[in-house]
Design an enzyme around this catalytic site. Structure first.
Site, PDB file in Angstrom:
ATOM      1  N   PRO A  99      36.373  47.110  30.072  1.00  0.00           N
ATOM      2  CA  PRO A  99      35.066  46.485  29.919  1.00  0.00           C
ATOM      3  C   PRO A  99      34.742  45.604  31.128  1.00  0.00           C
ATOM      4  O   PRO A  99      35.584  44.812  31.556  1.00  0.00           O
ATOM      5  CB  PRO A  99      35.203  45.621  28.660  1.00  0.00           C
ATOM      6  CG  PRO A  99      36.542  45.893  28.087  1.00  0.00           C
ATOM      7  CD  PRO A  99      37.336  46.705  29.051  1.00  0.00           C
ATOM      8  N   GLY A 103      37.209  39.859  32.256  1.00  0.00           N
ATOM      9  CA  GLY A 103      38.447  39.178  32.627  1.00  0.00           C
ATOM     10  C   GLY A 103      39.618  40.148  32.681  1.00  0.00           C
ATOM     11  O   GLY A 103      40.758  39.748  32.856  1.00  0.00           O
ATOM     12  N   SER A 106      38.278  44.641  35.914  1.00  0.00           N
ATOM     13  CA  SER A 106      37.646  45.957  36.099  1.00  0.00           C
ATOM     14  C   SER A 106      37.249  46.188  37.557  1.00  0.00           C
ATOM     15  O   SER A 106      37.464  47.278  38.082  1.00  0.00           O
ATOM     16  CB  SER A 106      36.443  46.129  35.171  1.00  0.00           C
ATOM     17  OG  SER A 106      35.438  45.217  35.506  1.00  0.00           O
ATOM     18  N   SER A 107      36.696  45.174  38.209  1.00  0.00           N
ATOM     19  CA  SER A 107      36.228  45.405  39.584  1.00  0.00           C
ATOM     20  C   SER A 107      37.406  45.708  40.509  1.00  0.00           C
ATOM     21  O   SER A 107      37.330  46.608  41.352  1.00  0.00           O
ATOM     22  CB  SER A 107      35.429  44.209  40.108  1.00  0.00           C
ATOM     23  OG  SER A 107      36.229  43.055  40.152  1.00  0.00           O
ATOM     24  N   ASP A 150      44.390  40.101  40.932  1.00  0.00           N
ATOM     25  CA  ASP A 150      43.829  41.288  40.267  1.00  0.00           C
ATOM     26  C   ASP A 150      44.132  42.577  41.034  1.00  0.00           C
ATOM     27  O   ASP A 150      44.574  43.563  40.448  1.00  0.00           O
ATOM     28  CB  ASP A 150      42.301  41.146  40.121  1.00  0.00           C
ATOM     29  CG  ASP A 150      41.909  40.270  38.942  1.00  0.00           C
ATOM     30  OD1 ASP A 150      42.780  39.516  38.467  1.00  0.00           O
ATOM     31  OD2 ASP A 150      40.749  40.341  38.512  1.00  0.00           O
TER      32      ASP A 150
END
Ligand code: PMV
Length: 318
Positions: A99, A103, A106-107, A150
């Protein structure tokens, strides 16, 4: 057509403080961003279609639309081509299970998978380190000054302890009885905005914030110890202390606290924000026998409540 995918992540402990060079623990999850790429004929252009965002864009050297939500994907693809030294017109299709703005990274997962797919399309196998670095450049466009956690977890997978200056190491994490539940606050959140908000506090109250940052570091070290001992009770308690620190730096809100208290009252071992906060998802630590009961309570308060599994695999060709 080349297909690549990369996992989303959850941060177990240490978000935000990781921006100030403190350690944080992240684990890859079983939701992945899938990226499909193919060569196009003709003049240079990068055509992008995101199924999730229902958005299309065409980028070329003349018409770089930096405000487009798809620009970071273009950037990741173009940087990869520059790195390899071959500029090639391509089409990129994004189909992600993660989604967006939740948090769950995803990006970063989309950028990491894009770099992998484009490099394979150009017959080059980039090292994971290189993939992560290029994705980090794209992440900077999305988030301003991200810590790099990330893109690292999405590239390498598994469970890692990450520190900006020191890099990362894998944790051998195998707490079989631990179950993680993710719950959507329903509030979209913006990592860059939350990070900037915390930076203002750090600038204004350095002597106080330094101590909170040091406390967060100690918490992460205790968490690693608890994980290594399979001590779920301690992991839950440390989740709760970590949430207290996140509330102290003003990234929590009423909805987040409502969900967290509902989870704790339903018997969760611990509950906290995961990621930037201000909205997005919270994460709940519990055991298998309690999970259904807790999810039932949370479903009264949130539209998206689900169990998440830890993934060991990072970026890959599919
Ligand atoms: O994008 P999110 O919500 O997973 O948050 C990233 C974690 C932060 O520590 C808040 C920011 C960062 O760059 O590490």
């Amino acid at each position: 057509m080349i297909k690549a995918s990369a996992p989303g992540k959850i941060i177990l402990v240490g978000e935000h403080f990781v921006v100030y060079n403190k350690p944080a623990i992240a684990t890859a999850i079983n939701l992945r961003a899938h990226v499909f790429v193919k060569k196009l004929e003709g003049d240079f252009k990068i055509k992008i279609y995101s199924k999730n965002l229902s958005k299309k864009a065409i980028f070329n050297m003349q018409s770089e639309n930096k405000h487009s939500e798809l620009y970071p994907i273009y950037y990741a693809a173009y940087k990869t081509m520059q790195e390899i030294g071959k500029i090639q017109p391509v089409e990129i299709i994004i189909d992600s299970q993660i989604p967006p703005a939740s948090g769950m990274g995803s990006s970063a997962a989309v950028s990491v998978a894009t770099v992998k797919a484009i490099s394979s399309l150009l017959d080059v196998s980039l090292s994971k380190d290189k993939i992560s670095k290029i994705a980090y450049e794209a992440e900077k466009i999305v988030h301003g000054r991200p810590s790099g956690i990330d893109n690292t977890i999405s590239t390498y997978g598994g469970t890692i302890v990450y520190q900006k200056d020191k890099g990362f190491r894998f944790l051998n994490y195998d707490v079989k009885e631990a179950v993680f539940i993710l719950v959507d606050t329903g509030i979209p959140r913006n990592t860059g905005l939350m990070v900037r908000k915390v930076r203002l506090l750090n600038d204004k109250y350095p002597e106080i914030m330094n101590l909170i940052n040091i406390t967060a570091e100690k918490l992460v070290l205790r968490f690693i110890n608890a994980m290594e001992k399979n001590d779920l009770i301690q992991m839950g308690e440390l989740f709760n202390i970590n949430q207290g620190l996140l509330a102290a730096i003003n990234v929590s809100n009423k909805k987040i606290e409502e969900l967290i208290y509902a989870a704790r009252n339903a018997g969760a071992l611990g509950a906290k924000i995961t990621g930037a906060g201000g909205g997005g998802y919270i994460i709940i630590l519990t055991t298998k026998n309690k999970a259904n009961e807790i999810m039932k309570v949370l479903r009264e308060l949130s539209e998206h409540v689900f169990l998440v599994n830890i993934a060991t695999e990072g970026v890959r060709l599919d």
